[in-house]
Design an enzyme around this catalytic site. Structure first.
Site, PDB file in Angstrom:
ATOM      1  N   GLY A  81     -15.572  31.342 -30.555  1.00  0.00           N
ATOM      2  CA  GLY A  81     -14.402  31.323 -31.136  1.00  0.00           C
ATOM      3  C   GLY A  81     -13.822  32.782 -30.787  1.00  0.00           C
ATOM      4  O   GLY A  81     -12.562  33.010 -31.003  1.00  0.00           O
ATOM      5  N   GLU A 124     -21.218  26.677 -27.514  1.00  0.00           N
ATOM      6  CA  GLU A 124     -21.212  25.563 -28.462  1.00  0.00           C
ATOM      7  C   GLU A 124     -22.336  24.601 -28.414  1.00  0.00           C
ATOM      8  O   GLU A 124     -23.000  24.174 -29.024  1.00  0.00           O
ATOM      9  CB  GLU A 124     -19.952  25.108 -28.827  1.00  0.00           C
ATOM     10  CG  GLU A 124     -18.912  26.001 -29.339  1.00  0.00           C
ATOM     11  CD  GLU A 124     -18.329  27.139 -28.568  1.00  0.00           C
ATOM     12  OE1 GLU A 124     -18.388  27.092 -27.382  1.00  0.00           O
ATOM     13  OE2 GLU A 124     -17.269  27.734 -29.089  1.00  0.00           O
TER      14      GLU A 124
END
Ligand code: DAK
Length: 258
Positions: A108, A131
């Site tokens: 993020g 991720e």
């Protein structure tokens, strides 16, 4: 704002993600504070915004893994939508944004930087989308914006392999525009922001609209978008003054944002 601070220096706004104990990781509270700060920026008095992270180690080390670890599918989707909506708001903020990436920009954090118009970084910066190593996909725009910035092959390599890249490679692949020693990063960001702020604000904003709306469209529509925002500049005081100053061989004393 507890987790996001805002300072105004002349025409430049400085947004700082301020959760250094967790390397500025994004949880719901941080995202809410970021949204509140973005909503409160006076876009008539602010001509460029810098986004950075508190401390000397990290811009943003990603979404908060602890907070995400026990989410249900519904909660995960809602968290993704919440973050995506805020990052889209940032991307379409009418004024230019510069990410001053002062360390880790992972998950993020990289997605936050990519939602800004321009990225510059410090020599200790590290970028990546880790991720898949956590069993999820990038969820705040990483599968879309990384490919647009560095090309399909490099984006797929980074995302599938969860390999981080350092500042020099980020510069080489076009993810950042420049790399500075850490202590020179904010001065460089402010210098660039002030250079942007010295130009005709309506024209700068219309450039941002044309570029942002254009890359979301096909070329024929993008050309229409460009024509619209080009036309909108005419009859503004700043357009009249900018062109008059050129013709009269003098400098503009300061654009009025009118
Ligand atoms: N979340 C929570 N805490 C974090 C964090 C994170 N992402 N990154 C660091 N921290 C915390 C650490 O837990 C540690 O806390 P304490 O143990 O001191 O309480 C503190 O920050 C300092 O971290 P380290 O001790 O680990 O520091 P090091 O220098 O040793 O390592 C590091 C720095 C950045 C290499 C390491 O912290 C690290 O690998 N952090 C995780 C990086 C990462 O994997 N980030 C990506 C997160 S995933 C979606 C929505 C969103 C997303 C995906 C899907 N949808 C809903 C679809 C986004 C996902 C991500 O961003």
């Amino acid at each position: 704002m507890g987790f996001v601070t805002y300072e105004q220096e002349g025409y430049v706004g400085i947004v700082t993600i301020n959760r250094p104990k967790a390397l500025n990781a994004l949880n719901t509270e941080v995202l809410k504070d970021l949204e509140t700060v973005l909503d409160s920026i006076d876009i008539n008095e602010t001509r460029a915004v810098i986004i950075t992270g508190a401390g000397e180690k990290s811009f943003v080390a990603g979404a908060d893994i602890g907070a995400m670890s026990k989410m249900t599918k519904e909660e995960g989707a809602a968290f993704g939508k919440f973050g995506n909506d805020i990052f889209l708001k940032l991307e379409s903020l009418p004024i230019p944004t510069i990410a001053a990436v002062n360390g880790f920009a992972l998950g993020g954090g990289n997605e936050l930087a990519m939602s800004c118009d321009i990225r510059i970084c410090s020599e200790n910066a590290v970028f990546g989308q880790p991720e898949v190593g956590l069993g999820i996909t990038p969820g705040f725009g990483g599968t879309q914006r990384l490919e647009r910035l560095v090309g399909t092959g490099k984006a797929k390599e980074m995302i599938y392999s969860a390999s981080n890249i350092k500042a020099a490679e980020a510069y080489r692949v076009g993810l950042v525009n420049a790399v500075y020693p850490l202590e020179e990063l904010m001065p460089a960001a402010k210098k660039l922001a002030n250079k942007i702020a010295s130009n005709a604000p309506i024209a700068v904003r219309n450039c941002k609209r044309a570029i942002t709306q254009g890359y979301m469209s096909d070329m024929p529509h993008a050309a229409e978008v460009e024509e619209k925002w080009f036309g909108e500049c005419f009859e503004t005081e700043d357009q009249r003054e900018g062109m008059a100053a050129f013709l009269e061989k003098r400098k503009v004393e300061g654009f009025k944002n009118k």
